[in-house]
Scaffold this motif. Structure first.
Motif, PDB file in Angstrom:
ATOM      1  N   GLN A   1      33.487  81.061  16.159  1.00  0.00           N
ATOM      2  CA  GLN A   1      32.184  80.557  15.781  1.00  0.00           C
ATOM      3  C   GLN A   1      31.931  79.237  16.504  1.00  0.00           C
ATOM      4  OE1 GLN A   1      31.727  79.992  11.595  1.00  0.00           O
ATOM      5  NE2 GLN A   1      29.623  79.279  11.750  1.00  0.00           N
ATOM      6  N   VAL A   2      30.784  79.174  17.179  1.00  0.00           N
ATOM      7  CA  VAL A   2      30.442  77.965  17.929  1.00  0.00           C
ATOM      8  C   VAL A   2      29.976  76.878  16.969  1.00  0.00           C
ATOM      9  CG1 VAL A   2      28.888  76.982  19.643  1.00  0.00           C
ATOM     10  CG2 VAL A   2      29.821  79.284  19.970  1.00  0.00           C
ATOM     11  N   GLN A   3      30.474  75.688  17.200  1.00  0.00           N
ATOM     12  CA  GLN A   3      30.065  74.561  16.365  1.00  0.00           C
ATOM     13  C   GLN A   3      29.615  73.397  17.233  1.00  0.00           C
ATOM     14  OE1 GLN A   3      33.513  73.851  13.756  1.00  0.00           O
ATOM     15  NE2 GLN A   3      32.201  74.475  12.063  1.00  0.00           N
ATOM     16  N   LEU A   4      28.519  72.790  16.817  1.00  0.00           N
ATOM     17  CA  LEU A   4      28.060  71.529  17.380  1.00  0.00           C
ATOM     18  C   LEU A   4      27.984  70.551  16.216  1.00  0.00           C
ATOM     19  CD1 LEU A   4      25.088  72.673  19.680  1.00  0.00           C
ATOM     20  CD2 LEU A   4      27.462  72.317  20.328  1.00  0.00           C
ATOM     21  N   VAL A   5      28.659  69.431  16.337  1.00  0.00           N
ATOM     22  CA  VAL A   5      28.713  68.473  15.240  1.00  0.00           C
ATOM     23  C   VAL A   5      28.186  67.130  15.721  1.00  0.00           C
ATOM     24  CG1 VAL A   5      30.167  67.324  13.551  1.00  0.00           C
ATOM     25  CG2 VAL A   5      30.683  69.677  14.241  1.00  0.00           C
ATOM     26  N   GLU A   6      27.046  66.734  15.182  1.00  0.00           N
ATOM     27  CA  GLU A   6      26.457  65.446  15.524  1.00  0.00           C
ATOM     28  C   GLU A   6      27.017  64.345  14.625  1.00  0.00           C
ATOM     29  OE1 GLU A   6      22.806  68.359  15.807  1.00  0.00           O
ATOM     30  OE2 GLU A   6      24.485  68.022  14.446  1.00  0.00           O
ATOM     31  N   GLY A  16      17.408  47.413  17.572  1.00  0.00           N
ATOM     32  CA  GLY A  16      18.836  47.698  17.581  1.00  0.00           C
ATOM     33  C   GLY A  16      19.196  48.912  18.408  1.00  0.00           C
ATOM     34  N   SER A  17      20.487  49.247  18.380  1.00  0.00           N
ATOM     35  CA  SER A  17      21.002  50.363  19.178  1.00  0.00           C
ATOM     36  C   SER A  17      21.878  51.264  18.322  1.00  0.00           C
ATOM     37  CB  SER A  17      21.840  49.834  20.346  1.00  0.00           C
ATOM     38  OG  SER A  17      21.069  49.057  21.236  1.00  0.00           O
ATOM     39  N   LEU A  18      21.927  52.514  18.721  1.00  0.00           N
ATOM     40  CA  LEU A  18      22.845  53.490  18.144  1.00  0.00           C
ATOM     41  C   LEU A  18      23.296  54.417  19.261  1.00  0.00           C
ATOM     42  CD1 LEU A  18      21.121  54.691  14.814  1.00  0.00           C
ATOM     43  CD2 LEU A  18      23.242  53.372  14.993  1.00  0.00           C
ATOM     44  N   ARG A  19      24.478  54.975  19.093  1.00  0.00           N
ATOM     45  CA  ARG A  19      24.925  56.026  20.015  1.00  0.00           C
ATOM     46  C   ARG A  19      25.248  57.266  19.202  1.00  0.00           C
ATOM     47  NH1 ARG A  19      30.063  56.604  24.151  1.00  0.00           N
ATOM     48  NH2 ARG A  19      31.194  56.847  22.170  1.00  0.00           N
ATOM     49  N   LEU A  20      24.523  58.323  19.479  1.00  0.00           N
ATOM     50  CA  LEU A  20      24.786  59.601  18.846  1.00  0.00           C
ATOM     51  C   LEU A  20      25.777  60.393  19.680  1.00  0.00           C
ATOM     52  CD1 LEU A  20      21.177  60.707  17.829  1.00  0.00           C
ATOM     53  CD2 LEU A  20      22.764  59.205  16.611  1.00  0.00           C
ATOM     54  N   SER A  21      26.604  61.154  18.972  1.00  0.00           N
ATOM     55  CA  SER A  21      27.556  62.034  19.641  1.00  0.00           C
ATOM     56  C   SER A  21      27.354  63.465  19.154  1.00  0.00           C
ATOM     57  CB  SER A  21      28.990  61.603  19.330  1.00  0.00           C
ATOM     58  OG  SER A  21      29.244  60.304  19.786  1.00  0.00           O
ATOM     59  N   CYS A  22      27.606  64.396  20.036  1.00  0.00           N
ATOM     60  CA  CYS A  22      27.556  65.808  19.687  1.00  0.00           C
ATOM     61  C   CYS A  22      28.826  66.455  20.236  1.00  0.00           C
ATOM     62  CB  CYS A  22      26.323  66.474  20.279  1.00  0.00           C
ATOM     63  SG  CYS A  22      26.288  68.281  20.129  1.00  0.00           S
ATOM     64  N   ALA A  23      29.729  66.751  19.339  1.00  0.00           N
ATOM     65  CA  ALA A  23      30.998  67.357  19.722  1.00  0.00           C
ATOM     66  C   ALA A  23      30.866  68.877  19.620  1.00  0.00           C
ATOM     67  CB  ALA A  23      32.109  66.856  18.819  1.00  0.00           C
ATOM     68  N   ALA A  24      31.214  69.552  20.725  1.00  0.00           N
ATOM     69  CA  ALA A  24      31.021  71.001  20.794  1.00  0.00           C
ATOM     70  C   ALA A  24      32.352  71.733  20.836  1.00  0.00           C
ATOM     71  CB  ALA A  24      30.200  71.345  22.035  1.00  0.00           C
ATOM     72  N   TYR A  93      18.918  66.379  16.457  1.00  0.00           N
ATOM     73  CA  TYR A  93      19.700  67.601  16.572  1.00  0.00           C
ATOM     74  C   TYR A  93      20.199  67.785  17.999  1.00  0.00           C
ATOM     75  CZ  TYR A  93      17.327  68.930  12.217  1.00  0.00           C
ATOM     76  OH  TYR A  93      16.834  68.977  10.931  1.00  0.00           O
ATOM     77  N   CYS A  94      21.360  68.367  18.096  1.00  0.00           N
ATOM     78  CA  CYS A  94      21.957  68.712  19.375  1.00  0.00           C
ATOM     79  C   CYS A  94      21.823  70.223  19.588  1.00  0.00           C
ATOM     80  CB  CYS A  94      23.425  68.302  19.362  1.00  0.00           C
ATOM     81  SG  CYS A  94      24.345  68.694  20.838  1.00  0.00           S
ATOM     82  N   ASN A  95      21.519  70.607  20.816  1.00  0.00           N
ATOM     83  CA  ASN A  95      21.376  72.022  21.158  1.00  0.00           C
ATOM     84  C   ASN A  95      22.119  72.330  22.442  1.00  0.00           C
ATOM     85  OD1 ASN A  95      19.561  73.982  23.058  1.00  0.00           O
ATOM     86  ND2 ASN A  95      19.624  74.735  20.955  1.00  0.00           N
ATOM     87  N   ALA A  96      22.708  73.509  22.491  1.00  0.00           N
ATOM     88  CA  ALA A  96      23.372  73.996  23.704  1.00  0.00           C
ATOM     89  C   ALA A  96      22.787  75.352  24.062  1.00  0.00           C
ATOM     90  CB  ALA A  96      24.868  74.117  23.483  1.00  0.00           C
ATOM     91  N   ALA A  97      22.313  75.494  25.288  1.00  0.00           N
ATOM     92  CA  ALA A  97      21.729  76.762  25.737  1.00  0.00           C
ATOM     93  C   ALA A  97      22.100  76.998  27.193  1.00  0.00           C
ATOM     94  CB  ALA A  97      20.213  76.730  25.578  1.00  0.00           C
ATOM     95  N   GLN A  98      22.335  78.255  27.526  1.00  0.00           N
ATOM     96  CA  GLN A  98      22.715  78.570  28.900  1.00  0.00           C
ATOM     97  C   GLN A  98      21.514  78.907  29.767  1.00  0.00           C
ATOM     98  OE1 GLN A  98      26.160  81.405  28.024  1.00  0.00           O
ATOM     99  NE2 GLN A  98      26.868  80.325  29.843  1.00  0.00           N
ATOM    100  N   GLY A 107      23.307  72.041  16.139  1.00  0.00           N
ATOM    101  CA  GLY A 107      24.065  71.285  15.168  1.00  0.00           C
ATOM    102  C   GLY A 107      23.283  71.131  13.881  1.00  0.00           C
ATOM    103  N   GLN A 108      23.898  70.443  12.927  1.00  0.00           N
ATOM    104  CA  GLN A 108      23.287  70.311  11.605  1.00  0.00           C
ATOM    105  C   GLN A 108      22.321  69.133  11.524  1.00  0.00           C
ATOM    106  OE1 GLN A 108      26.196  69.119  12.418  1.00  0.00           O
ATOM    107  NE2 GLN A 108      26.147  67.026  11.612  1.00  0.00           N
ATOM    108  N   GLY A 109      22.361  68.263  12.521  1.00  0.00           N
ATOM    109  CA  GLY A 109      21.462  67.120  12.553  1.00  0.00           C
ATOM    110  C   GLY A 109      22.090  65.861  11.989  1.00  0.00           C
ATOM    111  N   THR A 110      21.604  64.734  12.489  1.00  0.00           N
ATOM    112  CA  THR A 110      22.032  63.440  11.975  1.00  0.00           C
ATOM    113  C   THR A 110      20.803  62.548  11.818  1.00  0.00           C
ATOM    114  OG1 THR A 110      23.579  61.590  12.295  1.00  0.00           O
ATOM    115  CG2 THR A 110      22.534  62.472  14.279  1.00  0.00           C
ATOM    116  N   GLN A 111      20.732  61.848  10.698  1.00  0.00           N
ATOM    117  CA  GLN A 111      19.553  61.049  10.382  1.00  0.00           C
ATOM    118  C   GLN A 111      19.626  59.699  11.075  1.00  0.00           C
ATOM    119  OE1 GLN A 111      16.734  61.730   8.244  1.00  0.00           O
ATOM    120  NE2 GLN A 111      15.994  59.841   9.211  1.00  0.00           N
TER     121      GLN A 111
END
Length: 116
Positions: A1-6, A16-24, A93-98, A107-111
């Motif tokens: 099962q493919v997972q994307l986790v933000e 200010g600043s933030l850095r989002l990550s999306c681990a696949a 949200y993070c998305n992966a498409a070919q 992914g499930q999203g991050t606020q």
């Protein structure tokens, strides 16, 4: 099962600043990776995209402030967000498409909330 986790969202003051990550759980090197966001009460919009060849494009309102990047060794995509504004408040949200138009994986999203 493919997972994307933000991760990396939160509350930040304007400017200010933030850095989002999306681990696949997939090899992102063969995917186009995209960050979308959905502001409260609005439709989802494309924020930043990086293709498998490294080409990038951005939503006009974030150009010069946001940077998308990826680390193939970690299968992780990042969104560095600087000079944040209240209008950047959204679920990201993070998305992966070919292929273009492919629904792909989400992914499930991050606020992200920008407020003083």
């Amino acid at each position: 099962q493919v997972q994307l986790v933000e991760s990396g969202g939160g509350l930040v003051q304007p400017g200010g600043s933030l850095r989002l990550s999306c681990a696949a759980s997939i090899s992102i090197s063969i995917y186009t990776m995209t960050w979308y966001r959905q502001p409260p009460g609005k439709q989802r919009e494309l924020v930043a995209r990086i293709t498998s060849r490294g080409a990038t494009n951005y939503l006009d309102s974030v150009k010069g402030r946001f940077t998308i990047s990826r680390d193939g060794a970690k299968n992780t995509v990042y969104l560095q967000m600087n000079t944040l504004k209240p209008e950047d408040t959204a679920v990201y949200y993070c998305n992966a498409a070919q292929y273009p138009g492919q629904y792909g994986y989400w992914g499930q999203g991050t606020q992200v909330t920008v407020s003083s």
